[in-house]
Design a protein around this motif. Structure first.
Motif, PDB file in Angstrom:
ATOM      1  N   HIS A 154       0.830  -1.202   0.000  1.00 26.19           N
ATOM      2  CA  HIS A 154       0.000   0.000   0.000  1.00 26.19           C
ATOM      3  C   HIS A 154       0.870   1.260   0.000  1.00 26.19           C
ATOM      4  CE1 HIS A 154      -3.443   2.563   0.748  1.00 26.19           C
ATOM      5  NE2 HIS A 154      -2.786   3.128   1.745  1.00 26.19           N
ATOM      6  N   SER A 155       1.928   1.254   0.805  1.00 27.36           N
ATOM      7  CA  SER A 155       2.803   2.431   0.875  1.00 27.36           C
ATOM      8  C   SER A 155       3.533   2.659  -0.445  1.00 27.36           C
ATOM      9  CB  SER A 155       3.818   2.275   2.011  1.00 27.36           C
ATOM     10  OG  SER A 155       4.617   1.114   1.818  1.00 27.36           O
ATOM     11  N   GLU A 158       1.344   4.380  -2.957  1.00 29.03           N
ATOM     12  CA  GLU A 158       1.140   5.799  -2.708  1.00 29.03           C
ATOM     13  C   GLU A 158       2.308   6.641  -3.197  1.00 29.03           C
ATOM     14  OE1 GLU A 158       0.366   6.040   1.473  1.00 29.03           O
ATOM     15  OE2 GLU A 158      -1.791   5.838   1.187  1.00 29.03           O
ATOM     16  N   LYS A 160       4.627   8.640  -5.581  1.00 30.16           N
ATOM     17  CA  LYS A 160       4.234   9.442  -6.734  1.00 30.16           C
ATOM     18  C   LYS A 160       4.764   8.887  -8.060  1.00 30.16           C
ATOM     19  CE  LYS A 160       7.771  12.905  -7.562  1.00 30.16           C
ATOM     20  NZ  LYS A 160       7.966  14.326  -7.859  1.00 30.16           N
ATOM     21  N   GLU A 282      -4.872  14.293  -6.374  1.00 29.01           N
ATOM     22  CA  GLU A 282      -4.851  13.355  -5.249  1.00 29.01           C
ATOM     23  C   GLU A 282      -5.899  12.259  -5.437  1.00 29.01           C
ATOM     24  OE1 GLU A 282      -5.426  15.655  -1.746  1.00 29.01           O
ATOM     25  OE2 GLU A 282      -3.536  16.765  -1.964  1.00 29.01           O
ATOM     26  N   GLU A 285      -4.621   9.856  -8.078  1.00 28.53           N
ATOM     27  CA  GLU A 285      -3.559   8.999  -7.528  1.00 28.53           C
ATOM     28  C   GLU A 285      -4.149   7.856  -6.711  1.00 28.53           C
ATOM     29  OE1 GLU A 285       0.330  11.844  -6.825  1.00 28.53           O
ATOM     30  OE2 GLU A 285      -1.353  12.061  -5.457  1.00 28.53           O
ATOM     31  N   GLN A 286      -5.126   8.162  -5.867  1.00 29.65           N
ATOM     32  CA  GLN A 286      -5.719   7.122  -5.019  1.00 29.65           C
ATOM     33  C   GLN A 286      -6.515   6.114  -5.840  1.00 29.65           C
ATOM     34  OE1 GLN A 286      -7.537   8.610  -1.287  1.00 29.65           O
ATOM     35  NE2 GLN A 286      -6.584  10.574  -1.763  1.00 29.65           N
ATOM     36  N   ALA A 289      -4.060   3.876  -7.644  1.00 27.47           N
ATOM     37  CA  ALA A 289      -3.463   2.885  -6.739  1.00 27.47           C
ATOM     38  C   ALA A 289      -4.436   1.758  -6.426  1.00 27.47           C
ATOM     39  CB  ALA A 289      -3.011   3.570  -5.450  1.00 27.47           C
TER      40      ALA A 289
END
Length: 315
Positions: A154-155, A158, A160, A282, A285-286, A289
Motif C-alpha cells: 500500500h505504501s 502511494e 508518486k 490526489e 492517484e488514489q 493505486a
C-alpha cells in the motif's frame, strides 16, 4: 506571462451544467472496481500584470464592474465531494460546478478523477473556466504497469512514481474538458494552451527550440476561430497508442498530432507536479493505486501461499 483567458462580459452564476449527450458507453461488469475518494478545487494562480497584454484592460473592467463592496459576489460551494464508481454507474458530477461526466468513455476508459480549472483575476475574483475529468484504460494500466506495481504494498502504491509512470507511458487516456464559463471564446482557449502547454514543452525539453514552437503552433492551430464553445461544450484531449494526441470538440475530431513530448506536456497540466487542481490529482492517484490493491483474502494468500495448498490437502 499574458493573461490566458479573455472575459468580455461578466455573466452571473448559472445553475449547474447539464452535460451534452455523450457517445453511449457500455455498463461496467458486476466485478468492476469501486472508486470512492475526495475531489476538490485547487488554488488558482494570480494573473500577471503585463501592461502590453491587449486583453488586460478587459479583465480589469470586468473586475471593477462586478465586485460588490461587501464582497458577497463569490458563490459558496463545497470544497470536498466524493467520486464513486459503482458496478453499474452512469455519471459523476464535479461537486463545485455540477458538471456531469460519464463514468466510462468508449469501452474501457474509466474515470479516475474530476476537477475544475480556475483563474484568478488580479487576485480579486476567481472564475471557474471549465470542469475536467481524467480517464484511462484500466486494462492497459494493469498490463503496462502491472509488472512493477502488481505486487506493491500500500505504501509503495502511494509513491508518486505510479502516476508519473502513467503519465510517461503509452496507456490510452482522455482528459475531457467541459466549459462552464458562458462567455469563453475559442481564442481564449487557444491563448491559454499557448501559455500552459508552451511552458510544459519548454520544461520537458529544456529549451525554447524552434521545433517546440512549431509543435505548439500545430496544436493550438487546431482551435480555429470557426468553432464555438458555449457553456456545456466538450473538448476531449486523448492520448492514443503511439503517443498520438487526438483532439475533438463536441464529438467532432479536429486533428491528431503524434508527439510523445506533446502528450506528456498536456497530461502534466492535470496530473503533473504543478496541476491545475491538486485535489483532483490526489483523487486520481488514489483511484489509480486502487487498481493494484489486493483484497484481504488475496493479501493473506500472497503472504502465506502454503495456506492454499494445506487447505486443498484437508478437503
Amino acid at each position: 506571462m499574458g493573461f490566458p483567458f479573455w472575459f468580455p462580459q461578466y455573466q452571473p452564476p448559472k445553475p449547474p451544467v447539464k452535460a451534452r449527450p455523450d457517445v453511449p458507453s457500455r455498463s461496467l461488469s458486476a466485478s468492476a472496481i469501486a472508486f470512492s475518494v475526495a475531489a476538490g478545487v485547487s488554488t488558482a494562480a494570480a494573473v500577471s500584470q503585463n501592461s502590453n497584454a491587449p486583453i488586460l484592460q478587459d479583465a480589469l473592467n470586468f473586475v471593477l464592474s462586478n465586485i460588490s463592496p461587501n464582497g458577497n459576489n463569490n458563490r459558496s460551494s463545497p470544497l470536498w465531494g466524493s467520486l464513486s464508481l459503482a458496478a453499474d454507474p452512469s455519471s459523476v458530477n464535479e461537486p463545485k460546478t455540477g458538471a456531469s461526466f460519464p463514468s466510462v468513455l468508449g469501452d474501457s476508459r474509466r474515470l479516475l478523477g474530476v476537477g475544475v480549472r480556475r483563474k484568478s483575476v488580479f487576485g480579486l475574483k476567481n472564475i471557474d473556466v471549465y470542469a475536467f475529468g481524467v480517464y484511462a484504460d484500466s486494462g492497459e494500466i494493469k498490463e503496462v504497469l502491472g509488472e512493477k506495481y502488481g505486487k506493491a504494498s500500500h505504501s509503495e502504491l502511494e509513491n508518486k512514481e505510479l502516476i508519473d509512470d502513467l503519465k510517461n507511458s503509452d496507456v490510452c487516456m482522455t482528459v475531457r474538458l467541459q466549459i462552464v464559463y458562458g462567455k469563453l471564446s475559442i481564442r481564449s482557449v487557444r491563448s491559454a494552451f499557448e501559455e500552459s502547454v508552451g511552458n510544459r514543452l519548454q520544461k520537458f525539453s529544456g529549451s525554447e527550440s524552434s521545433d517546440n514552437k512549431e509543435l505548439l503552433q500545430r496544436f493550438t492551430s487546431l482551435f480555429k476561430d470557426e468553432y464555438k464553445i458555449p457553456r456545456g461544450s466538450i473538448i476531449d484531449l486523448s492520448r492514443e497508442l503511439g503517443s498520438v494526441v487526438r483532439t475533438t470538440i463536441d464529438g467532432k475530431e479536429v486533428g491528431s498530432i503524434q508527439s510523445k513530448l506533446l502528450c506528456r506536456s498536456i497530461l502534466d497540466l492535470y496530473i503533473g507536479d504543478d496541476p491545475f487542481d491538486r485535489k483532483a490529482k490526489e483523487e486520481i492517484e488514489q483511484n489509480l493505486a486502487s487498481l493494484f490493491q489486493k483484497s484481504p483474502q488475496e493479501e493473506k494468500q500472497a503472504n502465506h501461499p502454503w495456506l492454499l495448498n494445506k487447505t486443498l490437502v484437508f478437503v
